[in-house]
Design an enzyme around this catalytic site. Structure first.
Site, PDB file in Angstrom:
ATOM      1  N   GLU A  52       0.886  -4.787  -7.763  1.00 60.48           N
ATOM      2  CA  GLU A  52      -0.606  -4.782  -7.929  1.00 60.48           C
ATOM      3  C   GLU A  52      -1.170  -5.357  -9.162  1.00 60.48           C
ATOM      4  O   GLU A  52      -2.054  -6.046  -9.105  1.00 60.48           O
ATOM      5  CB  GLU A  52      -0.888  -3.254  -7.961  1.00 60.48           C
ATOM      6  CG  GLU A  52      -0.917  -2.468  -6.723  1.00 60.48           C
ATOM      7  CD  GLU A  52       0.413  -1.931  -6.306  1.00 60.48           C
ATOM      8  OE1 GLU A  52       0.812  -1.107  -5.371  1.00 60.48           O
ATOM      9  OE2 GLU A  52       1.363  -2.043  -7.551  1.00 60.48           O
ATOM     10  N   PHE A 114      -0.707  14.093  -2.827  1.00 60.21           N
ATOM     11  CA  PHE A 114       0.019  12.859  -2.801  1.00 60.21           C
ATOM     12  C   PHE A 114      -0.640  11.577  -3.089  1.00 60.21           C
ATOM     13  O   PHE A 114      -1.509  11.174  -2.590  1.00 60.21           O
ATOM     14  CB  PHE A 114       0.661  12.882  -1.426  1.00 60.21           C
ATOM     15  CG  PHE A 114       1.702  11.712  -1.590  1.00 60.21           C
ATOM     16  CD1 PHE A 114       2.962  11.885  -2.282  1.00 60.21           C
ATOM     17  CD2 PHE A 114       1.453  10.518  -0.685  1.00 60.21           C
ATOM     18  CE1 PHE A 114       3.961  10.629  -2.362  1.00 60.21           C
ATOM     19  CE2 PHE A 114       2.463   9.560  -0.446  1.00 60.21           C
ATOM     20  CZ  PHE A 114       3.590   9.606  -1.516  1.00 60.21           C
ATOM     21  N   GLN A 115      -0.241  10.888  -4.148  1.00 57.07           N
ATOM     22  CA  GLN A 115      -0.789   9.513  -4.676  1.00 57.07           C
ATOM     23  C   GLN A 115      -2.159   9.700  -5.028  1.00 57.07           C
ATOM     24  O   GLN A 115      -3.091   8.773  -4.734  1.00 57.07           O
ATOM     25  CB  GLN A 115      -0.523   8.433  -3.729  1.00 57.07           C
ATOM     26  CG  GLN A 115       1.024   8.067  -3.707  1.00 57.07           C
ATOM     27  CD  GLN A 115       1.137   6.801  -2.749  1.00 57.07           C
ATOM     28  OE1 GLN A 115       0.489   6.395  -1.723  1.00 57.07           O
ATOM     29  NE2 GLN A 115       2.123   6.201  -3.197  1.00 57.07           N
TER      30      GLN A 115
END
Length: 585
Positions: A52, A114-115
């Site tokens: 990213e 999550f995340q």
């Protein structure tokens, strides 16, 4: 007419409405609805990066070389946090970018899902603005507002954090055609009375200098044209920051070269001894000013900037003008022509003669060699062999970056992409990917260091996948060169962790990626190898082995003033320069 669609489809439609052609990103669970919408569209091309951070730097290169807004798409959690470096880089260098991040569904926000991460909180201080979209009804407005904020006034990055349930939700989409905002109104036109005073000050100056920055380039071609016209009308010398290279042509007679820590002697001495400094689109950062209390002690200062927060932030000025560089310079040209149509070359002749004496020092000179490749020589040959081509240059960060700024000459804006304010190692390779996406037929070269380029080397895979023939020209001295230089000058030669051990074979690495590899360590072979790099139609890693302990000079040591420069062959220079920095010959 409003049209019903999902939030994910709104994202793509907004990009189309904003005339976005390319988006750089990496998929993940929280953005899969948007990726599904990308799959079903044929108007926006997605470029799959390998990290990213690479996406953000590619978007920066794209934006800097085109003047358009770069666009990034990443997932939640680590996808967003990996983008932070590029967002901060874009903020400090005023690069327009819209970064769309995925977020966990709204009911799960705050549950450590999550995340999940607090993307808005994390990016608050490294973006111009950010949004958390809580309702699909707000999404069309926010998408278009983000582009307006990113590109208007002083450009910068904007984050739009979109929860997954908002991407799935149905809503009505219409293009709001945002061209203003009730609480964000950047001042484009400078105050006329202040511009008149500035022109009067310029008409009386005896030792003037134009100090220009990246704001001139950000303002567009009209600003560049007006700067060149203003320089010609006045006859004043011109210097530039690292980010402003190309706004004024490097082959212009009034060009002093880059100023600052690794700027030319004549540029820094002119800044120190001037009686009038016209700062256009620069922000008086520490790499330019050196020691604040000794910065240009006898000058009056005019500061033209679109960002009012930059005025008097680091240096107190005599005349602030808040406005877009292009508008203000155009008005200056008009007022100057109304008062006189002749340059002041004759009136400032003693000043120009003094500058010629400083030029005679030849502060960029270096000791030539027939047996080893000097890094300065490598850049000079690269310039000479590419100057007649449609060439764009990116860089990593370090000595090679400064040598590129010193010895590669830019006569046009938007041809020089580098990390200025943040100094981000690893910027150049992904930035070159973004530049090549925007300019498919151009020659795009990343001037790199062997340490810096390894930070984002994975983006070679992106270049190979999309057939982007970027050229990575590595000045390999087996050191983190700038770190080693500072350790030599300031830390007694204790080279703590600055030696690059276990370097990869860059030729074999190129082959592993499916690219082309070249190695050169002989100055007699350099031209032929550079031409081989240029002419092959695929990505290239060029391992140019240069002298290991070459220092990047001239240099203003940390905490010193402009006239306290370390120059090449200082012992010899000392014979013709007195203790105040004045040339005696």
């Amino acid at each position: 007419m409003a049209e019903q669609m999902t939030g994910a489809e709104m994202v793509i439609q907004a990009l189309v409405d904003q005339e976005v052609e390319h988006i750089f990103g990496y998929p993940g669970g929280a953005v899969l609805p948007i990726y599904d919408a990308i799959f079903q569209n044929d108007k926006v091309e997605h470029i799959l990066v390998r990290h990213e951070q690479g996406a953000t730097h590619a978007a920066e290169g794209y934006a800097r070389s085109t003047g358009k807004c770069g666009v990034v798409l990443v997932t939640s959690g680590p996808g967003a946090t990996n983008a932070v470096t590029g967002l901060t880089d874009a903020l400090l260098d005023s690069i327009p970018m819209v970064c769309i991040t995925g977020q966990v569904p709204t009911p799960l926000i705050g549950s450590d899902a999550f995340q999940e991460c607090d993307t808005v909180g994390i990016t608050r201080n490294c973006t111009k603005h950010n949004y958390l979209v809580k309702s699909v009804e707000d999404l069309p407005r926010i998408l278009h507002e983000a582009f307006y904020v990113a590109t208007s006034g002083r450009p910068g990055p904007v984050v739009i954090d979109i929860p997954k349930d908002v991407q799935f939700a149905l809503g009505n989409y219409a293009n709001p055609n945002i061209s203003s905002h009730p609480t964000y109104k950047p001042q484009m036109e400078g105050e006329l009375d202040a511009i008149k005073i500035a022109v009067d000050m310029m008409l009386k100056a005896e030792r003037p200098v134009f100090y220009t920055g990246g704001g001139v380039i950000n303002s567009g071609d009209d600003a560049t044209k007006s700067l060149r016209e203003m320089a010609e009308l006045t006859g004043f010398p011109v210097t530039s920051t690292l980010m402003g290279l190309g706004a004024y042509p490097a082959d212009g007679e009034q060009w002093l070269g880059m100023l600052g820590m690794h700027g030319t002697y004549e540029a820094n001495m002119a800044m120190h001894d001037c009686d009038l400094m016209i700062c256009v689109g620069a922000r008086f950062d520490d790499r330019i000013t050196g020691r604040i209390d000794a910065f240009s002690p006898n000058s009056r200062k005019i500061h033209i900037d679109i960002d009012p927060s930059s005025i008097n932030k680091n240096i107190v000025v005599d005349l602030p003008i808040v406005g877009d560089c292009g508008h203000v310079l155009e008005e200056m040209v008009r007022l100057w022509r109304a008062k006189t149509n002749a340059p002041r070359t004759e009136e400032i002749q003693p000043w120009l003669q003094q500058i010629d004496q400083w030029r005679a020092v030849k502060s960029l000179r270096y000791e030539k060699s027939d047996s080893v490749i000097k890094p300065q020589y490598a850049i000079e040959r690269l310039y000479e062999l590419t100057k007649d081509r449609d060439v764009y240059i990116t860089t990593e960060v370090g000595q090679h970056q400064m040598w590129a700024a010193q010895h590669f000459h830019f006569n046009q804006p938007n041809r020089w992409m580098t990390s200025g304010g943040l100094g981000t190692m690893g910027y150049g390779l992904p930035a070159s990917v973004g530049v090549q996406v925007a300019h498919r037929d151009a020659l795009v070269i990343d001037i790199a260091g062997e340490a810096s380029v390894q930070m984002t080397m994975q983006e070679m895979s992106t270049a190979v996948q999309y057939g982007l023939p970027i050229k990575i020209f590595i000045l390999n001295n087996e050191y983190m060169g700038m770190v080693r230089q500072w350790q030599e000058l300031l830390h007694g030669g204790r080279y703590s962790s600055s030696y690059s051990e276990s370097l990869p074979d860059f030729v074999m690495m190129a082959q592993a990626f499916g690219a082309h590899g070249i190695m050169c360590d002989d100055p007699k072979e350099l031209d032929d190898k550079i031409m081989e790099m240029i002419e092959i139609d695929k990505p290239v890693l060029f391992d140019c082995r240069v002298t290991k302990e070459e220092n990047c000079l001239p240099m203003i040591p940390s905490g010193k003033a402009h006239h306290e420069m370390i120059l090449p062959d200082t012992a010899d220079i000392g014979n013709i320069i007195d203790e105040k920095g004045k040339v005696l010959v």
